[in-house]
Every structure is written in structure tokens, then in C-alpha cells.
Design a protein around this motif. Structure first.
Motif, PDB file in Angstrom:
ATOM      1  N   GLN A 119      17.338  -6.902  -4.954  1.00 17.14           N
ATOM      2  CA  GLN A 119      17.131  -6.897  -3.512  1.00 17.14           C
ATOM      3  C   GLN A 119      16.284  -5.698  -3.098  1.00 17.14           C
ATOM      4  O   GLN A 119      16.148  -4.720  -3.824  1.00 17.14           O
ATOM      5  CB  GLN A 119      18.483  -6.851  -2.805  1.00 17.14           C
ATOM      6  CG  GLN A 119      19.353  -8.064  -3.085  1.00 17.14           C
ATOM      7  CD  GLN A 119      20.758  -7.900  -2.540  1.00 17.14           C
ATOM      8  OE1 GLN A 119      21.168  -6.809  -2.169  1.00 17.14           O
ATOM      9  NE2 GLN A 119      21.501  -8.995  -2.489  1.00 17.14           N
ATOM     10  N   LEU A 120      15.705  -5.803  -1.895  1.00 18.12           N
ATOM     11  CA  LEU A 120      14.909  -4.700  -1.374  1.00 18.12           C
ATOM     12  C   LEU A 120      15.748  -3.436  -1.267  1.00 18.12           C
ATOM     13  O   LEU A 120      16.924  -3.478  -0.917  1.00 18.12           O
ATOM     14  CB  LEU A 120      14.355  -5.061   0.003  1.00 18.12           C
ATOM     15  CG  LEU A 120      13.314  -6.172   0.049  1.00 18.12           C
ATOM     16  CD1 LEU A 120      12.874  -6.405   1.483  1.00 18.12           C
ATOM     17  CD2 LEU A 120      12.122  -5.824  -0.818  1.00 18.12           C
ATOM     18  N   GLN A 121      15.108  -2.317  -1.556  1.00 18.78           N
ATOM     19  CA  GLN A 121      15.782  -1.034  -1.517  1.00 18.78           C
ATOM     20  C   GLN A 121      15.185  -0.160  -0.422  1.00 18.78           C
ATOM     21  O   GLN A 121      14.000  -0.271  -0.089  1.00 18.78           O
ATOM     22  CB  GLN A 121      15.641  -0.325  -2.868  1.00 18.78           C
ATOM     23  CG  GLN A 121      16.177  -1.114  -4.048  1.00 18.78           C
ATOM     24  CD  GLN A 121      17.674  -1.328  -3.975  1.00 18.78           C
ATOM     25  OE1 GLN A 121      18.423  -0.401  -3.660  1.00 18.78           O
ATOM     26  NE2 GLN A 121      18.118  -2.543  -4.270  1.00 18.78           N
ATOM     27  N   THR A 122      16.010   0.717   0.132  1.00 23.96           N
ATOM     28  CA  THR A 122      15.526   1.671   1.123  1.00 23.96           C
ATOM     29  C   THR A 122      14.380   2.496   0.542  1.00 23.96           C
ATOM     30  O   THR A 122      14.469   2.997  -0.574  1.00 23.96           O
ATOM     31  CB  THR A 122      16.665   2.605   1.559  1.00 23.96           C
ATOM     32  OG1 THR A 122      17.654   1.840   2.245  1.00 23.96           O
ATOM     33  CG2 THR A 122      16.149   3.695   2.486  1.00 23.96           C
ATOM     34  N   GLY A 123      13.315   2.602   1.317  1.00 29.10           N
ATOM     35  CA  GLY A 123      12.149   3.363   0.887  1.00 29.10           C
ATOM     36  C   GLY A 123      11.037   2.514   0.317  1.00 29.10           C
ATOM     37  O   GLY A 123       9.896   2.981   0.210  1.00 29.10           O
ATOM     38  N   GLN A 124      11.323   1.265  -0.058  1.00 20.04           N
ATOM     39  CA  GLN A 124      10.265   0.400  -0.565  1.00 20.04           C
ATOM     40  C   GLN A 124       9.291   0.022   0.547  1.00 20.04           C
ATOM     41  O   GLN A 124       9.664  -0.053   1.717  1.00 20.04           O
ATOM     42  CB  GLN A 124      10.851  -0.870  -1.176  1.00 20.04           C
ATOM     43  CG  GLN A 124      11.431  -0.679  -2.564  1.00 20.04           C
ATOM     44  CD  GLN A 124      11.797  -2.005  -3.202  1.00 20.04           C
ATOM     45  OE1 GLN A 124      12.588  -2.773  -2.659  1.00 20.04           O
ATOM     46  NE2 GLN A 124      11.220  -2.280  -4.356  1.00 20.04           N
ATOM     47  N   SER A 125       8.046  -0.234   0.158  1.00 20.98           N
ATOM     48  CA  SER A 125       7.012  -0.594   1.127  1.00 20.98           C
ATOM     49  C   SER A 125       6.236  -1.807   0.648  1.00 20.98           C
ATOM     50  O   SER A 125       5.849  -1.883  -0.522  1.00 20.98           O
ATOM     51  CB  SER A 125       6.039   0.568   1.344  1.00 20.98           C
ATOM     52  OG  SER A 125       6.681   1.676   1.929  1.00 20.98           O
ATOM     53  N   LEU A 126       6.008  -2.740   1.554  1.00 22.68           N
ATOM     54  CA  LEU A 126       5.103  -3.855   1.314  1.00 22.68           C
ATOM     55  C   LEU A 126       3.728  -3.461   1.830  1.00 22.68           C
ATOM     56  O   LEU A 126       3.590  -3.033   2.979  1.00 22.68           O
ATOM     57  CB  LEU A 126       5.587  -5.109   2.036  1.00 22.68           C
ATOM     58  CG  LEU A 126       4.602  -6.286   2.047  1.00 22.68           C
ATOM     59  CD1 LEU A 126       4.404  -6.842   0.647  1.00 22.68           C
ATOM     60  CD2 LEU A 126       5.072  -7.383   2.996  1.00 22.68           C
ATOM     61  N   ILE A 127       2.709  -3.594   0.985  1.00 22.05           N
ATOM     62  CA  ILE A 127       1.339  -3.280   1.368  1.00 22.05           C
ATOM     63  C   ILE A 127       0.508  -4.549   1.254  1.00 22.05           C
ATOM     64  O   ILE A 127       0.443  -5.164   0.188  1.00 22.05           O
ATOM     65  CB  ILE A 127       0.746  -2.166   0.483  1.00 22.05           C
ATOM     66  CG1 ILE A 127       1.600  -0.897   0.589  1.00 22.05           C
ATOM     67  CG2 ILE A 127      -0.701  -1.874   0.881  1.00 22.05           C
ATOM     68  CD1 ILE A 127       1.147   0.227  -0.326  1.00 22.05           C
ATOM     69  N   VAL A 128      -0.114  -4.957   2.365  1.00 28.97           N
ATOM     70  CA  VAL A 128      -0.951  -6.155   2.407  1.00 28.97           C
ATOM     71  C   VAL A 128      -2.347  -5.730   2.834  1.00 28.97           C
ATOM     72  O   VAL A 128      -2.534  -5.188   3.923  1.00 28.97           O
ATOM     73  CB  VAL A 128      -0.395  -7.201   3.393  1.00 28.97           C
ATOM     74  CG1 VAL A 128      -1.274  -8.450   3.395  1.00 28.97           C
ATOM     75  CG2 VAL A 128       1.042  -7.565   3.045  1.00 28.97           C
ATOM     76  N   ARG A 129      -3.337  -5.979   1.955  1.00 23.76           N
ATOM     77  CA  ARG A 129      -4.714  -5.581   2.242  1.00 23.76           C
ATOM     78  C   ARG A 129      -5.652  -6.753   1.994  1.00 23.76           C
ATOM     79  O   ARG A 129      -5.446  -7.537   1.072  1.00 23.76           O
ATOM     80  CB  ARG A 129      -5.128  -4.397   1.364  1.00 23.76           C
ATOM     81  CG  ARG A 129      -4.307  -3.150   1.604  1.00 23.76           C
ATOM     82  CD  ARG A 129      -4.776  -2.001   0.744  1.00 23.76           C
ATOM     83  NE  ARG A 129      -4.581  -2.273  -0.670  1.00 23.76           N
ATOM     84  CZ  ARG A 129      -4.949  -1.432  -1.638  1.00 23.76           C
ATOM     85  NH1 ARG A 129      -5.551  -0.309  -1.342  1.00 23.76           N
ATOM     86  NH2 ARG A 129      -4.727  -1.736  -2.895  1.00 23.76           N
TER      87      ARG A 129
END
Length: 312
Positions: free
Chosen positions: A43-53
Motif C-alpha cells: 500500500q501507499l506509504q507516507t512520503g511517497q510521491s506520484l510524478i506525472v510528466r
């Protein structure tokens, strides 16, 4: 559904800068939408980032969704059940706005927006950083809003992107890192390798450094941007003696870093020198003082929050 936002901030589009499109930055390859992907791992964790470019290919707009499953479109007859959209970021090009919303159990919240102008051919960078109670949303490296969760972040399982765009990259980065950050480099930093660093500058930053260590105490490269002096120095420490600092830069931008803004630094080891990119734009170079394959350790420190660090 109650108000989605804790905070919305005004936003002005920065001056357009052309990124470098080659195998170093990875912007020489694109892929089409619709794009649907299941999150890898746990599962997603605190501090993770999704980057879409990517870049825009039409005049309507596009949308980035974080969903609770793969059911993201109705069938041709308009039938079916859609999974929850825990966050929907919709870019409306004709209206010059970015809308933020969520749809839980087929009920949309109250849509809110910030002003943002794009046009056909523009590149874009959208980032979503995950925290226990909310998302932080960055557009073109600036924090534009915090978005409160209405169901647990653990319900997110898929990313869905569609619209008038082509994508350079869709990636999940990092965790909550400790600063200073120190790591050995498996196999050393030989010619052809790349270091990627994604971070956010603090509210009142003074400086930060990225250092490549070799042979124990030598520093093959110290990359050190100073927010106070608005300049970046590069130098080496060899046998206890510092080299003369270099402060030159490529292009028109002397200092590309700003307080509270996200940024990417890419360091590439070519045959004769380091090529250093900021936000995929060549910023500066630095000739090797030591063979690159002697570099075996990395230290990052200063007034930043690390989002992601990896070497290829």
C-alpha cells in the motif's frame, strides 16, 4: 461530501523552459494514453510521491485519477460501475484551470480549482505527495493545494491518466527520508550511470549539497546550491585539499531553485565530465578530477525534503 480543501493557493505559470530530450533525461521516448496501471508492491506509504510528466497534444485537457480499482470507464452503452476516484485532477485547457475533486460511492464532492494556463505543445509536471491525512499537490513544482482524504489512502490501487497528452513518465518516488542522507553506491558510479534526486526546498532554505565520495575521504564532486547567494558551486576534495570552486552555468537561468518548490537534479557521468540537469534542463558541467568508477558513496544534506533518490 464536505469541503475537500484545507488550502488553495494562487498560481502563475512560470516562464517556459525547453527541456532536453535525449536518452539521459528520458524525454526522447513517450507513450500514449489512456494509461492505467496497478500500484506495485504494498500500500501507499507516507512520503511517497506520484510524478506525472508529459506534453499536451490537443486543446481540451486531461485528467489524472487515483482510483480504488481498475474499473475506470463505462462500457460503450454507458453501463457499468466505476471504482472510487479518491483524487481526480482535471486540467481544463479552454478555461485555464486545474480542478480538484473526489468521487466516493458515485458521489462527487464540491469541485474547486486553481488558475493555470496550458496550450497545445506545452510540457507539464504534476506531483502528488502522500501523507496520512492528506495529499499535497504540486503543479509545475509549486504547491497549489492540500487535499484531505475521505477514505483511507490504503484504498488506492490504480493510477489512471487520460486526455490530450503524451506521457514522458509516470512514477512513484521514495518515502520519508532522513537528512543527512548517506548511501553506498553498489558497483560504483561508473561512466554511463545516472543519479536522480527529487526534493522540495524548505520554507527558508540556506543551501543543500550533493556529494560523491571516492577512496574513503576524497570528494569527486560537491554540488552545492546556495539560496542566500543565488549561485551554485562545484568543487572537489582530493587528498585533503579543496579545488577552486566553479560557479558557471549553462543557459539563461543562473539559479533554478526556489524556496518551497519541488525540483529534480539528474547527475550523469560522461567520459570526461559530469552533466548536471535541473528539471531536465542542462544546468552545468564539471570535469572529472577522479575516475568516475572510483565513486562509491553518496551524501545529501541541507535545507530540503527528499522525495526520491535512485541510481541507474
Amino acid at each position: 461530501m464536505s469541503s475537500i480543501f484545507r488550502r488553495i493557493m494562487s498560481f502563475r505559470k512560470p516562464k517556459k523552459i525547453l527541456t532536453r530530450k535525449d536518452s539521459i533525461t528520458g524525454r526522447n521516448h513517450t507513450f500514449e494514453v489512456p494509461y492505467l496501471s496497478r500500484l506495485d508492491g504494498n500500500q501507499l506509504q507516507t512520503g511517497q510521491s506520484l510524478i506525472v510528466r508529459g506534453y499536451i497534444t490537443g486543446s481540451d485537457g486531461f485528467i489524472v485519477n487515483l482510483t480504488s480499482g481498475p474499473n475506470v470507464e463505462l462500457d460503450n452503452d454507458g453501463n457499468g460501475t466505476l471504482d472510487d476516484r479518491l483524487l481526480a485532477i482535471r486540467v481544463d485547457i479552454p478555461k485555464g484551470r486545474v480542478y480538484l475533486n473526489a468521487c466516493i460511492d458515485n458521489q462527487w464532492g464540491k469541485e474547486a480549482f486553481i488558475k493555470q494556463s496550458y496550450k497545445d505543445g506545452d510540457e507539464f509536471d504534476i506531483r502528488i505527495r502522500c501523507f496520512d491525512q492528506h495529499f499535497e499537490i504540486y503543479v509545475e513544482h509549486k504547491l497549489i493545494a492540500t487535499f484531505k482524504h475521505y477514505v483511507a489512502m490504503s484504498n488506492i490501487s490504480h493510477i489512471y491518466v487520460q486526455g490530450d497528452i503524451r506521457l514522458y513518465a509516470v512514477s512513484w518516488e521514495g518515502k520519508l527520508y532522513t537528512i543527512p542522507y548517506s548511501a553506498d553506491i553498489p558497483g560504483n558510479f561508473y561512466v554511463g550511470r545516472k543519479l536522480f534526486v527529487s526534493a522540495i526546498a524548505d520554507k527558508k532554505p540556506k543551501d543543500f549539497t550533493i556529494e560523491f565520495f571516492a577512496n574513503g575521504e576524497d570528494i569527486a564532486l560537491q554540488f552545492s546550491p546556495s539560496f542566500v547567494q543565488k549561485k551554485t558551486t562545484r568543487k572537489s576534495l582530493l587528498s585533503g585539499t579543496w579545488s577552486s570552486p566553479e560557479t558557471g552555468h549553462e543557459g539563461k537561468i543562473k539559479f533554478p531553485f526556489k524556496a518551497k518548490r519541488s525540483f529534480d537534479v539528474l547527475v550523469y557521468a560522461s567520459d570526461e565530465k559530469f552533466l548536471i540537469f535541473v528539471n531536465d534542463v542542462l544546468y552545468c558541467t564539471y570535469n572529472h578530477r577522479l575516475p568516475a568508477d572510483k565513486i562509491d558513496k553518496l551524501i545529501i544534506q541541507g535545507d530540503i525534503q527528499l522525495i526520491g533518490v535512485h541510481i541507474k
